[in-house]
Design a protein around this motif. Structure first.
Motif, PDB file in Angstrom:
ATOM      1  N   SER A 130     -18.391  -7.126  -7.820  1.00 61.50           N
ATOM      2  CA  SER A 130     -17.538  -8.220  -8.299  1.00 61.50           C
ATOM      3  C   SER A 130     -18.323  -9.321  -8.998  1.00 61.50           C
ATOM      4  O   SER A 130     -17.754 -10.335  -9.392  1.00 61.50           O
ATOM      5  N   GLN A 131     -19.631  -9.129  -9.151  1.00 64.75           N
ATOM      6  CA  GLN A 131     -20.476 -10.114  -9.825  1.00 64.75           C
ATOM      7  C   GLN A 131     -21.251  -9.421 -10.942  1.00 64.75           C
ATOM      8  O   GLN A 131     -22.063  -8.538 -10.692  1.00 64.75           O
ATOM      9  N   PRO A 132     -20.998  -9.804 -12.221  1.00 68.85           N
ATOM     10  CA  PRO A 132     -21.730  -9.175 -13.327  1.00 68.85           C
ATOM     11  C   PRO A 132     -23.228  -9.476 -13.259  1.00 68.85           C
ATOM     12  O   PRO A 132     -23.638 -10.543 -12.813  1.00 68.85           O
ATOM     13  N   LEU A 133     -24.025  -8.520 -13.707  1.00 73.04           N
ATOM     14  CA  LEU A 133     -25.476  -8.682 -13.754  1.00 73.04           C
ATOM     15  C   LEU A 133     -25.894  -9.177 -15.129  1.00 73.04           C
ATOM     16  O   LEU A 133     -25.314  -8.783 -16.138  1.00 73.04           O
ATOM     17  N   THR A 134     -26.906 -10.038 -15.178  1.00 70.00           N
ATOM     18  CA  THR A 134     -27.505 -10.427 -16.447  1.00 70.00           C
ATOM     19  C   THR A 134     -28.517  -9.375 -16.885  1.00 70.00           C
ATOM     20  O   THR A 134     -28.609  -9.010 -18.049  1.00 70.00           O
ATOM     21  N   GLN A 135     -29.285  -8.892 -15.912  1.00 74.23           N
ATOM     22  CA  GLN A 135     -30.259  -7.820 -16.167  1.00 74.23           C
ATOM     23  C   GLN A 135     -30.343  -6.943 -14.924  1.00 74.23           C
ATOM     24  O   GLN A 135     -29.918  -7.333 -13.837  1.00 74.23           O
ATOM     25  N   GLY A 136     -30.921  -5.743 -15.098  1.00 74.95           N
ATOM     26  CA  GLY A 136     -31.139  -4.856 -13.967  1.00 74.95           C
ATOM     27  C   GLY A 136     -29.952  -3.936 -13.726  1.00 74.95           C
ATOM     28  O   GLY A 136     -29.014  -3.886 -14.520  1.00 74.95           O
ATOM     29  N   SER A 137     -30.009  -3.208 -12.626  1.00 72.89           N
ATOM     30  CA  SER A 137     -28.948  -2.242 -12.334  1.00 72.89           C
ATOM     31  C   SER A 137     -28.763  -2.095 -10.830  1.00 72.89           C
ATOM     32  O   SER A 137     -29.648  -2.431 -10.040  1.00 72.89           O
ATOM     33  N   ILE A 138     -27.575  -1.592 -10.457  1.00 67.84           N
ATOM     34  CA  ILE A 138     -27.281  -1.267  -9.061  1.00 67.84           C
ATOM     35  C   ILE A 138     -26.882   0.194  -8.995  1.00 67.84           C
ATOM     36  O   ILE A 138     -26.008   0.650  -9.737  1.00 67.84           O
ATOM     37  N   ARG A 139     -27.563   0.914  -8.144  1.00 72.00           N
ATOM     38  CA  ARG A 139     -27.330   2.350  -7.988  1.00 72.00           C
ATOM     39  C   ARG A 139     -26.656   2.591  -6.644  1.00 72.00           C
ATOM     40  O   ARG A 139     -27.125   2.117  -5.612  1.00 72.00           O
ATOM     41  N   ARG A 140     -25.539   3.293  -6.687  1.00 73.52           N
ATOM     42  CA  ARG A 140     -24.788   3.585  -5.459  1.00 73.52           C
ATOM     43  C   ARG A 140     -24.707   5.084  -5.236  1.00 73.52           C
ATOM     44  O   ARG A 140     -24.633   5.854  -6.190  1.00 73.52           O
ATOM     45  N   ALA A 141     -24.680   5.490  -3.966  1.00 75.72           N
ATOM     46  CA  ALA A 141     -24.448   6.894  -3.649  1.00 75.72           C
ATOM     47  C   ALA A 141     -23.073   7.293  -4.185  1.00 75.72           C
ATOM     48  O   ALA A 141     -22.159   6.464  -4.280  1.00 75.72           O
ATOM     49  N   SER A 142     -22.913   8.550  -4.530  1.00 74.72           N
ATOM     50  CA  SER A 142     -21.655   9.036  -5.092  1.00 74.72           C
ATOM     51  C   SER A 142     -20.495   8.768  -4.137  1.00 74.72           C
ATOM     52  O   SER A 142     -20.583   9.063  -2.941  1.00 74.72           O
ATOM     53  N   ASN A 143     -19.419   8.169  -4.661  1.00 78.37           N
ATOM     54  CA  ASN A 143     -18.199   7.895  -3.888  1.00 78.37           C
ATOM     55  C   ASN A 143     -18.455   7.050  -2.644  1.00 78.37           C
ATOM     56  O   ASN A 143     -17.815   7.225  -1.608  1.00 78.37           O
ATOM     57  N   LEU A 144     -19.401   6.124  -2.747  1.00 79.66           N
ATOM     58  CA  LEU A 144     -19.734   5.268  -1.606  1.00 79.66           C
ATOM     59  C   LEU A 144     -18.527   4.408  -1.211  1.00 79.66           C
ATOM     60  O   LEU A 144     -17.947   3.714  -2.038  1.00 79.66           O
ATOM     61  N   ARG A 145     -18.171   4.463   0.064  1.00 78.63           N
ATOM     62  CA  ARG A 145     -17.065   3.651   0.588  1.00 78.63           C
ATOM     63  C   ARG A 145     -17.643   2.384   1.228  1.00 78.63           C
ATOM     64  O   ARG A 145     -18.502   2.469   2.110  1.00 78.63           O
ATOM     65  N   THR A 146     -17.180   1.231   0.751  1.00 74.93           N
ATOM     66  CA  THR A 146     -17.677  -0.036   1.286  1.00 74.93           C
ATOM     67  C   THR A 146     -16.541  -0.838   1.917  1.00 74.93           C
ATOM     68  O   THR A 146     -15.380  -0.720   1.528  1.00 74.93           O
ATOM     69  N   GLY A 147     -16.900  -1.639   2.894  1.00 78.77           N
ATOM     70  CA  GLY A 147     -15.972  -2.594   3.501  1.00 78.77           C
ATOM     71  C   GLY A 147     -16.613  -3.959   3.466  1.00 78.77           C
ATOM     72  O   GLY A 147     -17.825  -4.094   3.706  1.00 78.77           O
ATOM     73  N   TYR A 148     -15.829  -5.004   3.150  1.00 75.53           N
ATOM     74  CA  TYR A 148     -16.379  -6.342   2.944  1.00 75.53           C
ATOM     75  C   TYR A 148     -15.679  -7.343   3.861  1.00 75.53           C
ATOM     76  O   TYR A 148     -14.447  -7.399   3.906  1.00 75.53           O
ATOM     77  N   VAL A 149     -16.472  -8.108   4.610  1.00 71.78           N
ATOM     78  CA  VAL A 149     -15.931  -9.170   5.463  1.00 71.78           C
ATOM     79  C   VAL A 149     -16.391 -10.507   4.889  1.00 71.78           C
ATOM     80  O   VAL A 149     -17.589 -10.809   4.905  1.00 71.78           O
ATOM     81  N   PRO A 150     -15.463 -11.317   4.358  1.00 77.18           N
ATOM     82  CA  PRO A 150     -15.851 -12.591   3.742  1.00 77.18           C
ATOM     83  C   PRO A 150     -16.205 -13.637   4.793  1.00 77.18           C
ATOM     84  O   PRO A 150     -16.070 -13.414   5.999  1.00 77.18           O
ATOM     85  N   GLN A 151     -16.639 -14.805   4.320  1.00 80.33           N
ATOM     86  CA  GLN A 151     -17.041 -15.887   5.226  1.00 80.33           C
ATOM     87  C   GLN A 151     -15.895 -16.395   6.082  1.00 80.33           C
ATOM     88  O   GLN A 151     -16.100 -16.990   7.120  1.00 80.33           O
ATOM     89  N   GLY A 152     -14.685 -16.198   5.665  1.00 78.40           N
ATOM     90  CA  GLY A 152     -13.533 -16.675   6.413  1.00 78.40           C
ATOM     91  C   GLY A 152     -12.325 -16.614   5.517  1.00 78.40           C
ATOM     92  O   GLY A 152     -12.400 -16.187   4.371  1.00 78.40           O
ATOM     93  N   LEU A 153     -11.209 -17.008   6.060  1.00 77.37           N
ATOM     94  CA  LEU A 153      -9.961 -16.957   5.310  1.00 77.37           C
ATOM     95  C   LEU A 153      -9.135 -18.158   5.704  1.00 77.37           C
ATOM     96  O   LEU A 153      -8.926 -18.410   6.895  1.00 77.37           O
ATOM     97  N   HIS A 154      -8.700 -18.930   4.716  1.00 70.64           N
ATOM     98  CA  HIS A 154      -7.805 -20.046   5.026  1.00 70.64           C
ATOM     99  C   HIS A 154      -6.384 -19.507   5.111  1.00 70.64           C
ATOM    100  O   HIS A 154      -5.883 -18.899   4.166  1.00 70.64           O
ATOM    101  N   VAL A 155      -5.764 -19.702   6.255  1.00 67.82           N
ATOM    102  CA  VAL A 155      -4.402 -19.210   6.460  1.00 67.82           C
ATOM    103  C   VAL A 155      -3.444 -20.396   6.492  1.00 67.82           C
ATOM    104  O   VAL A 155      -3.602 -21.309   7.312  1.00 67.82           O
ATOM    105  N   ASP A 156      -2.468 -20.400   5.607  1.00 65.12           N
ATOM    106  CA  ASP A 156      -1.442 -21.441   5.591  1.00 65.12           C
ATOM    107  C   ASP A 156      -0.608 -21.319   6.859  1.00 65.12           C
ATOM    108  O   ASP A 156      -0.003 -20.274   7.113  1.00 65.12           O
ATOM    109  N   PRO A 157      -0.577 -22.378   7.696  1.00 67.96           N
ATOM    110  CA  PRO A 157       0.189 -22.299   8.945  1.00 67.96           C
ATOM    111  C   PRO A 157       1.668 -21.985   8.721  1.00 67.96           C
ATOM    112  O   PRO A 157       2.343 -21.476   9.616  1.00 67.96           O
ATOM    113  N   ALA A 158       2.161 -22.279   7.523  1.00 66.23           N
ATOM    114  CA  ALA A 158       3.579 -22.022   7.244  1.00 66.23           C
ATOM    115  C   ALA A 158       3.834 -20.571   6.844  1.00 66.23           C
ATOM    116  O   ALA A 158       4.982 -20.163   6.662  1.00 66.23           O
TER     117      ALA A 158
END
Length: 240
Positions: free
Chosen positions: A52-80
């Protein structure tokens, strides 16, 4: 075997270089922790690895069909917002009750499926976010300071759950953390980042490295010093 690798990546935000010539990799079932002061590029690196972040230079190599899961720093939940945990876990793609129950159990959030999201404690919400990341059966789990706002027992329990998950589902884990005492006990390898890779290796080796001590001192008790260390200034002057 490496499942994901960054190779000499540089990332700019406007005129500012956030990461410069960063190379790192993660192997199957490995727990790797990234530490560094505020503004050192930790979140940017995680976002680059998930695509989700473009590179200026370089590359990222991933294993074929790599499945990832991401846990962010937190989530603001509207009480309503009248949304249950089960409904939240079925957005945007619907999951059956059995699958939801399974991932909640794996994340240590058993029995929360009918609770309103806005009623959860900080620790419960983080475990629900972890459950959401597990829905895709990830081979690599990425967590961005997941215990921000939790007390020390809550943080320790969350990290123990991550270690258990590595055993249960066989995933690799990449963790951004500011809690050095936890890092040292939970990680196979630590990467110290400050715009570039300052040092990396097994936790004990990194803890005694001069570059690490220049950033964090030798007795911080888990709190990070928020200054840049000397050789960064030399890098700046020499345009390294």
């Amino acid at each position: 075997m490496s499942i994901i690798a960054a190779e000499n990546i540089t990332i700019r935000h406007g005129a500012r270089i956030v990461l410069k010539d960063v190379s790192m990799s993660i192997s199957e079932r490995e727990i790797v922790t990234i530490v560094g002061p505020n503004g050192s590029g930790k979140t940017t690196l995680l976002r680059a690895l998930i695509g989700s972040q473009p590179l200026t230079q370089g590359s990222i190599r991933r294993a074929s069909n790599l499945r990832t899961g991401y846990v962010p720093q937190g989530l603001h939940v509207d009480p309503a917002l009248p949304i249950t945990v089960a409904r939240f876990l079925s957005l945007p793609r619907r999951h059956d009750a059995g699958t939801i129950k399974e991932v909640l159990s794996q994340s240590g959030a058993d029995g929360l499926q009918n609770r309103a999201l806005s009623e959860l404690s900080g620790g419960q919400l983080q475990r629900v976010l972890l459950a959401r990341a597990l829905l895709g059966r990830p081979q690599l789990l990425l967590l961005d300071e997941p215990t921000t706002g939790l007390d020390q027992p809550g943080s320790a329990a969350f990290y123990r759950r991550i270690e258990s998950l590595r055993q249960e589902i066989g995933c690799a884990v990449l963790l951004v953390s500011h809690e050095l005492h936890v890092v040292m006990s939970a990680s196979d390898r630590v990467i110290c980042l400050n715009g570039h890779v300052c040092c990396e290796g097994q936790p004990d080796a990194v803890a005694s490295a001069p570059e690490y001590r220049a950033l964090f001192g030798s007795g911080t008790g888990g709190a990070l010093a928020l200054y840049r260390h000397d050789h960064d200034h030399f890098h700046d002057h020499s345009q390294h």
